[in-house]
Motif scaffolding. Sequence first.
Motif, short mmCIF file in Angstrom:
data_model
loop_
_atom_site.label_atom_id
_atom_site.label_comp_id
_atom_site.label_asym_id
_atom_site.label_seq_id
_atom_site.Cartn_x
_atom_site.Cartn_y
_atom_site.Cartn_z
N LEU A 189 -14.62 -52.04 -32.06
CA LEU A 189 -13.22 -52.28 -31.71
C LEU A 189 -12.28 -51.61 -32.71
CD1 LEU A 189 -13.48 -56.04 -30.65
CD2 LEU A 189 -13.34 -54.02 -29.16
N ARG A 190 -12.71 -51.56 -33.97
CA ARG A 190 -11.90 -50.82 -34.96
C ARG A 190 -11.85 -49.33 -34.62
NH1 ARG A 190 -13.68 -48.35 -39.49
NH2 ARG A 190 -15.62 -49.56 -39.53
N PHE A 191 -12.98 -48.78 -34.19
CA PHE A 191 -13.00 -47.37 -33.81
C PHE A 191 -12.03 -47.10 -32.66
CE2 PHE A 191 -17.72 -47.17 -35.23
CZ PHE A 191 -17.33 -47.03 -36.55
N VAL A 192 -11.97 -48.03 -31.71
CA VAL A 192 -11.02 -47.87 -30.61
C VAL A 192 -9.59 -47.89 -31.13
CG1 VAL A 192 -10.11 -48.94 -28.51
CG2 VAL A 192 -12.58 -48.81 -28.87
N SER A 193 -9.29 -48.80 -32.05
CA SER A 193 -7.94 -48.87 -32.61
C SER A 193 -7.60 -47.61 -33.40
CB SER A 193 -7.80 -50.11 -33.50
OG SER A 193 -8.51 -49.95 -34.73
N GLU A 194 -8.63 -46.94 -33.92
CA GLU A 194 -8.41 -45.71 -34.69
C GLU A 194 -8.33 -44.47 -33.80
OE1 GLU A 194 -10.74 -47.12 -38.79
OE2 GLU A 194 -11.80 -45.99 -37.23
N GLY A 195 -8.59 -44.64 -32.50
CA GLY A 195 -8.43 -43.52 -31.58
C GLY A 195 -9.64 -43.11 -30.81
N ALA A 196 -10.74 -43.85 -30.87
CA ALA A 196 -11.92 -43.50 -30.08
C ALA A 196 -11.69 -43.82 -28.61
CB ALA A 196 -13.15 -44.24 -30.59
N ASP A 197 -12.11 -42.93 -27.73
CA ASP A 197 -12.00 -43.16 -26.29
C ASP A 197 -13.27 -43.77 -25.72
OD1 ASP A 197 -9.37 -41.85 -25.83
OD2 ASP A 197 -10.44 -40.08 -26.53
N PRO B 284 -15.74 -34.28 -44.18
CA PRO B 284 -14.81 -33.15 -44.10
C PRO B 284 -15.34 -32.00 -43.24
CG PRO B 284 -14.89 -33.99 -46.34
CD PRO B 284 -15.99 -34.68 -45.59
N ALA B 285 -16.60 -31.62 -43.47
CA ALA B 285 -17.19 -30.56 -42.66
C ALA B 285 -17.35 -31.01 -41.21
CB ALA B 285 -18.53 -30.14 -43.24
N SER B 286 -17.66 -32.28 -41.00
CA SER B 286 -17.82 -32.79 -39.64
C SER B 286 -16.51 -32.70 -38.86
CB SER B 286 -18.29 -34.25 -39.68
OG SER B 286 -19.55 -34.37 -40.30
N ALA B 287 -15.39 -33.03 -39.51
CA ALA B 287 -14.09 -32.93 -38.85
C ALA B 287 -13.76 -31.48 -38.52
CB ALA B 287 -13.00 -33.54 -39.74
N THR C 63 -11.41 -37.32 -37.75
CA THR C 63 -11.50 -36.41 -36.62
C THR C 63 -10.19 -36.37 -35.86
OG1 THR C 63 -13.83 -37.01 -36.44
CG2 THR C 63 -12.87 -35.78 -34.61
N ARG C 64 -9.57 -37.53 -35.64
CA ARG C 64 -8.29 -37.58 -34.94
C ARG C 64 -7.21 -36.79 -35.70
NH1 ARG C 64 -7.51 -38.16 -29.67
NH2 ARG C 64 -8.54 -39.98 -28.80
N GLN C 65 -7.18 -36.94 -37.01
CA GLN C 65 -6.20 -36.19 -37.81
C GLN C 65 -6.41 -34.69 -37.65
OE1 GLN C 65 -5.70 -37.23 -41.93
NE2 GLN C 65 -5.90 -39.42 -41.51
N ALA C 66 -7.67 -34.26 -37.79
CA ALA C 66 -7.97 -32.83 -37.70
C ALA C 66 -7.60 -32.28 -36.33
CB ALA C 66 -9.44 -32.60 -38.00
N LEU C 67 -7.92 -33.03 -35.27
CA LEU C 67 -7.62 -32.57 -33.93
C LEU C 67 -6.11 -32.56 -33.65
CD1 LEU C 67 -10.52 -34.25 -31.94
CD2 LEU C 67 -10.19 -31.81 -32.32
N ALA C 68 -5.39 -33.53 -34.21
CA ALA C 68 -3.93 -33.57 -34.01
C ALA C 68 -3.27 -32.35 -34.62
CB ALA C 68 -3.37 -34.86 -34.61
N VAL C 69 -3.72 -31.97 -35.81
CA VAL C 69 -3.15 -30.78 -36.46
C VAL C 69 -3.55 -29.52 -35.71
CG1 VAL C 69 -3.13 -29.41 -38.58
CG2 VAL C 69 -3.03 -31.91 -38.71
N PHE C 70 -4.78 -29.48 -35.25
CA PHE C 70 -5.23 -28.33 -34.46
C PHE C 70 -4.37 -28.18 -33.21
CE2 PHE C 70 -7.96 -27.22 -30.75
CZ PHE C 70 -8.03 -25.85 -30.98
#
Length: 257
Positions: free
Chosen positions: A28-36, A221-224, A246-253
């Motif tokens: 549930l925390r992962f969902v709150s952090e942005g997991a679909d 870091p490498a995973s993101a 991952t969400r941060q990296a994808l948002a900037v991308f």
Amino acid sequence: MAIVNVTPDSFSDGGERFDPARAIDDGLRFVSEGADILDVGGESTRPGSASVSPDEERRRILPVVEGLARQGAVVSLDTRRASVAEAGLAAGARIVNDVSALRDDEAMLPLIVRTQAAVVLMHRRGKPEERYAGPAYDDVVEDVRRFLLDRAAACVVAGAERRSIALDPGLGFGKKVEEELALIAGARRLADAGYPVLIGASRKSFIGRLTGVERAADRDPASAFLAVEAVRHGASIVRVHNVPATRQALAVFEAMR
């Protein structure tokens, strides 16, 4: 897709979520952090791992699947056994993520057709107990692409919904470092066939070989970065341990694009 392993021996987070209450809270925390999607697995697939019985696998995953689905989470079930998948779908899972591409259990494909569940077909060379040994690839991207499209076609012919099938080239399952990188860079060749492509590079051992970082949990870091590369090259789904990074990296991308 966030990883929720309910195992004592997974390569990165084994034992962390063996308690169902902890697994549900983390999911549930992962969902709150942005997991679909939450990918729940009860059997480790790390090289050299031993298989568990279907009864034990069900015992591990069912309370977690039920708890997460009850809260409205989209649950994927990481299993290669039809009896486990059937129980998980009845408990609220919506997706079956099969590392064997429905080959290890002949009852899996009829189950997918009967339930019309979404399915992820993954390429895997060999089996975990064999450390994924097998013949060399001629062209890893084309070899994996051909295999996955053949498996997808078999599903469609059997009556599965084409739009409910995703393809995973199976990073870390019998590939060399250069082959892992080629599969990420070649994701577009797979995506051009019209199926969503899933890439699961998170914390994999090839990152350790590239960076010298031995501890899997220190490879975020490498995973993101690889998640961004996967999306840039055509992936629709990335399977990850660290959702916020991952969400941060994808948002900037996305902003840069």
